[in-house]
Design a protein around this motif. Structure first.
Motif, short mmCIF file in Angstrom:
data_model
loop_
_atom_site.label_atom_id
_atom_site.label_comp_id
_atom_site.label_asym_id
_atom_site.label_seq_id
_atom_site.Cartn_x
_atom_site.Cartn_y
_atom_site.Cartn_z
N SER A 270 60.79 29.05 45.46
CA SER A 270 60.78 28.99 44.00
C SER A 270 60.67 30.37 43.35
O SER A 270 61.06 30.55 42.22
CB SER A 270 59.66 28.09 43.51
OG SER A 270 58.43 28.68 43.85
N GLU B 125 64.02 27.73 33.72
CA GLU B 125 62.64 27.90 34.17
C GLU B 125 62.58 28.65 35.50
O GLU B 125 61.72 29.50 35.72
CB GLU B 125 61.98 26.52 34.31
CG GLU B 125 60.52 26.63 34.69
CD GLU B 125 59.73 25.36 34.42
OE1 GLU B 125 60.24 24.46 33.73
OE2 GLU B 125 58.59 25.29 34.90
N ASP B 126 63.55 28.37 36.37
CA ASP B 126 63.56 29.06 37.67
C ASP B 126 63.86 30.55 37.51
O ASP B 126 63.31 31.38 38.26
CB ASP B 126 64.59 28.41 38.60
CG ASP B 126 64.11 27.04 39.08
OD1 ASP B 126 62.91 26.72 38.89
OD2 ASP B 126 64.93 26.28 39.63
N LEU C 110 60.65 32.02 36.54
CA LEU C 110 59.71 32.10 37.67
C LEU C 110 60.06 33.24 38.61
O LEU C 110 59.19 33.82 39.27
CB LEU C 110 59.68 30.77 38.44
CG LEU C 110 59.07 29.59 37.67
CD1 LEU C 110 59.23 28.30 38.45
CD2 LEU C 110 57.59 29.86 37.37
N PRO D 88 58.61 36.72 36.55
CA PRO D 88 57.52 36.16 35.74
C PRO D 88 56.85 37.18 34.82
O PRO D 88 56.40 36.80 33.74
CB PRO D 88 56.54 35.64 36.79
CG PRO D 88 56.86 36.40 38.04
CD PRO D 88 58.32 36.69 38.00
#
Ligand SMILES: *[C@@H]1O[C@H](CO)[C@@H](O)[C@H](O)[C@H]1NC(C)=O
Ligand SMILES: [Zn+2]
Length: 428
Positions: free
Chosen positions: A111, A134-135, A138, A141
């Motif tokens: 992830s 969202e990935d 991530l 970050p």
């Protein structure tokens, strides 16, 4: 983790729980024949002749030609009109099949790694676009956050990502992109996501020019600003363009969000005041929930960054065009016209080196038609952007598929435009 981020003094509304997913019977385009009609500069006459035919107008607002998909029941009536029309596709339903099925998103990596580039081999369901975003966050970050520019009519978040380089958040002028305001323009979602992907992956890899670009700007990227319309194209009607807001006492649904911006809104000939039209502008300036969200977010982006908005692009398809203001005032020229044209032509020249696609640059009014209440005029005049463009991606014309670009054309399209943007972002 999803963050709702308020920028400056603007409170970003919390997204309501009212998620509605209307699922009507799917609209079939089997047997719809696609024509390119030469209007001989008299579009009003052609439009009155075709008024009662069942068809989809791909090019609402154009003057010199109309791209029309005519239902099989009305093909003989259409042919009997004797218009100057050429058949460019025999069956829109077959074209839609060539887009391939919506491919669910399968993460093959850890992830914290970036998703795989196979994402760009297919089109995807809306929810997977949110996961993709969202990935990317991530994987980056400390230099990114998910942002929400308010909510759509049906209560969905208008989701985006904000990222920055070594100067920290909000420290540099903004690069601000919108995708998929017109729901059926699916290639725009994929393109905006590819650009975003290349910027973040190049930064993580230490690619020198990409690192310099990301360090120089704050990026705000909203791949789908009309989520309700986009979902409607996936569940019900592939050719849907507008939002999904019904109007009281009207039998037609939807406002053209890109004719609803509160600037040059009431301009004769730039939009339609009929709720049934593809270019319906709304009942008053900025009266769609999407627009209220986007105006607040745009103003906040302009205020939150040192140097305001450097570059805004509203991504559309199709036509191979790089458009600048104005669309709402065909007698006016932007103040920095020469500069904007030089950069737009330069971008087009770089795109052409990749695969030969020939993009034309120019003001909307000159290249296409008057278009009032459009994003680029607002973002240039009101939000004060230095460069504010509309960008019409592949294909070049209806013969190339119109809004329906086969899945194997996603990668060539996104790659050539990445090269154009890489040049622009390094040069501007
Ligand atoms: C648009 O402008 C015309 C001409 O100035 C005016 O008569 C009309 O009331 C305006 N319409 C709206 C909805 O503001
Ligand atoms: Zn569009």
């Amino acid at each position: 983790m999803k963050l709702l981020v308020g920028l400056g003094a603007v409170a970003v509304p919390l997204v309501s729980a009212r998620i509605v997913a209307p699922r009507g019977p799917s609209v079939s385009y089997d047997g719809y024949r696609v024509y390119r009609v030469d209007t001989h500069a008299d579009v009003a006459t052609v439009e009155s002749q075709i008024r009662n035919l069942r068809l989809v107008n791909f090019s609402p607002g154009t003057i010199d030609h109309l791209d029309l998909a005519v239902s099989p029941e009305d093909i003989s009536a259409f042919d009997a009109l004797g218009l100057d029309a050429a058949v460019v596709h025999e069956d829109l339903g077959k074209d839609i099949l060539s887009e391939g099925p919506l491919r669910p998103y399968l993460r093959t990596t850890e992830s914290a790694d970036l998703p795989g580039l196979e994402w760009f081999d297919n089109y995807h369901p809306y929810e997977d676009h949110l996961q993709f975003l969202e990935d990317l966050h991530l994987a980056f970050p400390d230099n990114s956050e998910l942002v929400t520019a308010g909510a759509s009519y049906e209560g969905r978040p208008i989701q985006g990502i904000h990222f920055w380089g070594e100067n920290g958040k909000g420290g540099r002028p903004a690069v601000y992109w919108h995708g998929t305001v017109h729901a059926r323009e699916w290639i725009t979602t994929m393109t905006v996501e590819y650009l975003l992907y290349q910027l973040i992956s190049g930064y993580l890899d230490g690619t020198e020019d990409v690192k310099a670009i990301v360090d120089a700007y704050d990026f705000y990227i909203l791949p789908v600003v009309n989520p309700d319309g986009f979902i409607h194209t996936q569940t019900t009607d592939r050719m849907w363009r507008k939002n999904r807001q019904p109007r009281d006492a009207e039998r037609c649904t939807g406002t053209d969000v890109n004719r609803n911006w509160p600037h040059f809104w009431n301009v004769t000939g730039g939009a339609s005041d009929s709720p049934c039209a593809e270019t319906f502008r709304g009942l008053s300036p900025g009266d769609t929930p999407e627009m209220q969200s986007l105006v607040a977010f745009t103003d906040a982006v302009a205020a939150a960054n040192e140097g305001g908005i450097k570059l805004y692009i509203d991504w559309h398809s199709y036509g191979h065009l790089i458009l600048l203001s104005y669309g709402g005032d065909c007698d006016a020229r932007v103040e920095n016209y020469e500069r904007q044209m030089e950069l737009a032509r330069g971008t087009a020249a770089v795109v052409e080196t990749v695969d030969g696609s020939k993009y034309t640059a120019g003001p909307v009014c000159d290249v296409l038609y008057a278009a009032s209440g459009g994003s680029m005029d607002y973002v240039y005049d009101v939000a004060g952007a230095e460069l504010s463009w509309g960008y019409e991606l592949s294909p070049a014309d209806a013969a190339g598929g119109g809004f329906v670009l086969p899945a194997d054309q996603i990668l060539p399209t996104v790659v050539e435009n990445w090269e154009g943007m890489r040049w622009l972002l390094s040069t501007m």
